[in-house]
Design a protein around this motif. Structure first.
Motif, PDB file in Angstrom:
ATOM      1  N   MET A   1       3.214   7.308  -5.184  1.00 27.19           N
ATOM      2  CA  MET A   1       2.469   6.542  -4.205  1.00 27.19           C
ATOM      3  C   MET A   1       1.529   5.598  -4.947  1.00 27.19           C
ATOM      4  O   MET A   1       0.847   5.986  -5.878  1.00 27.19           O
ATOM      5  CB  MET A   1       1.676   7.478  -3.298  1.00 27.19           C
ATOM      6  N   TYR A   5      -2.463   2.810  -1.166  1.00 33.73           N
ATOM      7  CA  TYR A   5      -1.446   2.881  -0.123  1.00 33.73           C
ATOM      8  C   TYR A   5      -1.364   4.302   0.423  1.00 33.73           C
ATOM      9  O   TYR A   5      -1.213   5.257  -0.324  1.00 33.73           O
ATOM     10  CB  TYR A   5      -0.078   2.460  -0.664  1.00 33.73           C
ATOM     11  N   ASN A   7       0.779   6.285   3.456  1.00 35.01           N
ATOM     12  CA  ASN A   7       1.824   6.075   4.460  1.00 35.01           C
ATOM     13  C   ASN A   7       1.298   6.433   5.854  1.00 35.01           C
ATOM     14  O   ASN A   7       0.252   7.053   6.004  1.00 35.01           O
ATOM     15  CB  ASN A   7       3.104   6.839   4.105  1.00 35.01           C
ATOM     16  N   ALA A   8       2.046   6.037   6.857  1.00 35.11           N
ATOM     17  CA  ALA A   8       1.597   6.188   8.251  1.00 35.11           C
ATOM     18  C   ALA A   8       1.329   7.642   8.632  1.00 35.11           C
ATOM     19  O   ALA A   8       0.346   7.935   9.314  1.00 35.11           O
ATOM     20  CB  ALA A   8       2.615   5.561   9.197  1.00 35.11           C
ATOM     21  N   GLU A   9       2.191   8.555   8.205  1.00 33.36           N
ATOM     22  CA  GLU A   9       1.993   9.966   8.555  1.00 33.36           C
ATOM     23  C   GLU A   9       0.723  10.527   7.921  1.00 33.36           C
ATOM     24  O   GLU A   9      -0.043  11.239   8.564  1.00 33.36           O
ATOM     25  CB  GLU A   9       3.202  10.796   8.112  1.00 33.36           C
ATOM     26  N   SER A  11      -1.857   8.797   6.879  1.00 29.73           N
ATOM     27  CA  SER A  11      -2.977   8.099   7.498  1.00 29.73           C
ATOM     28  C   SER A  11      -3.328   8.726   8.843  1.00 29.73           C
ATOM     29  O   SER A  11      -4.499   8.992   9.134  1.00 29.73           O
ATOM     30  CB  SER A  11      -2.634   6.616   7.667  1.00 29.73           C
ATOM     31  N   HIS A 157      -5.151   0.127   7.609  1.00 31.14           N
ATOM     32  CA  HIS A 157      -3.970  -0.441   8.280  1.00 31.14           C
ATOM     33  C   HIS A 157      -3.585  -1.772   7.635  1.00 31.14           C
ATOM     34  O   HIS A 157      -2.406  -2.020   7.358  1.00 31.14           O
ATOM     35  CB  HIS A 157      -4.260  -0.632   9.777  1.00 31.14           C
ATOM     36  N   ASN A 160      -2.177  -1.206   4.131  1.00 28.33           N
ATOM     37  CA  ASN A 160      -0.793  -0.732   4.207  1.00 28.33           C
ATOM     38  C   ASN A 160       0.164  -1.865   4.552  1.00 28.33           C
ATOM     39  O   ASN A 160       1.279  -1.920   4.043  1.00 28.33           O
ATOM     40  CB  ASN A 160      -0.659   0.386   5.230  1.00 28.33           C
ATOM     41  N   LYS A 161      -0.274  -2.749   5.429  1.00 32.13           N
ATOM     42  CA  LYS A 161       0.577  -3.871   5.834  1.00 32.13           C
ATOM     43  C   LYS A 161       0.845  -4.804   4.647  1.00 32.13           C
ATOM     44  O   LYS A 161       1.970  -5.234   4.431  1.00 32.13           O
ATOM     45  CB  LYS A 161      -0.082  -4.629   6.982  1.00 32.13           C
ATOM     46  N   HIS A 163       0.725  -3.934   1.536  1.00 34.08           N
ATOM     47  CA  HIS A 163       1.577  -3.183   0.613  1.00 34.08           C
ATOM     48  C   HIS A 163       3.033  -3.236   1.050  1.00 34.08           C
ATOM     49  O   HIS A 163       3.920  -3.529   0.259  1.00 34.08           O
ATOM     50  CB  HIS A 163       1.108  -1.734   0.518  1.00 34.08           C
ATOM     51  N   SER A 164       3.294  -2.971   2.319  1.00 41.44           N
ATOM     52  CA  SER A 164       4.680  -2.922   2.787  1.00 41.44           C
ATOM     53  C   SER A 164       5.338  -4.305   2.780  1.00 41.44           C
ATOM     54  O   SER A 164       6.537  -4.407   2.544  1.00 41.44           O
ATOM     55  CB  SER A 164       4.763  -2.297   4.182  1.00 41.44           C
TER      56      SER A 164
END
Length: 182
Positions: A1, A5, A7-9, A11, A157, A160-161, A163-164
């Protein structure tokens, strides 16, 4: 990781366990005991603070009314939208998980949010303005060919955006830069 960052889960788990919110129970109980701690006592119509996950579980069972956080009001959100509009370059300081918390509350507690449609529109306007600023900063970063991207007051959020959407591309750009320099 990668650093920064989540991940959604992960977070979602962090948010629901680290965010505390007020509820107004419609039951009496001394306390609820969990591995993560004890919460209560619960008295009918007396406000008590609990983790977000407890509030959601009680709400699902119609055992409480959730009291939205102070920042989730028309006045506070309008103030943040104004700040985002006035300052065209920098992001204003927001609740770290405002996007995720508001999504959770709208999913489970919409009936407890006064002026929910107006609040939802304000949140979307804030999100859109912030995303526009972030896109400009990322574009400047790419155009400059910098080694580091710094954006103040960015929340998880948004991190993460970025990053993705950009991490793979930025990694390739860095590799190309290293090849060009060798």
């Amino acid at each position: 990781m990668q650093q920064g960052y989540i991940n959604a889960e992960m977070s979602d788990f962090i948010i629901q366990h680290s965010t505390f919110i007020n509820i107004q129970p419609n039951f009496d109980l001394e306390k609820l005991q969990f591995i993560s701690g004890n919460f209560g006592p619960f008295k009918i119509n007396q406000i008590v603070e609990v983790p977000l996950w407890v509030a959601i579980e009680l709400k699902k069972k119609n055992k409480c009314r959730v009291i939205p956080p102070e920042w989730l009001t028309i006045e506070r959100l309008q103030q943040k939208l104004d700040e985002e509009t006035i300052n065209e370059l920098d992001l204003s300081k927001m609740e770290q998980y405002y996007f995720e918390i508001s999504q959770i509350l709208f999913s489970y507690c919409r009936d407890d949010i006064k002026d929910d449609d107006k609040i939802k529109l304000l949140l979307e306007d804030i999100k859109t303005r912030r995303e526009s600023k972030i896109q400009k900063k990322v574009k400047e970063f790419i155009d400059r060919g910098s080694d580091a991207l710094k954006i103040n007051n960015i929340n998880q959020h948004e991190r993460n955006k970025i990053h993705s959407h950009f991490y793979g591309d930025l990694k390739k750009l860095r590799q190309l830069k290293l090849l060009a320099e060798s």
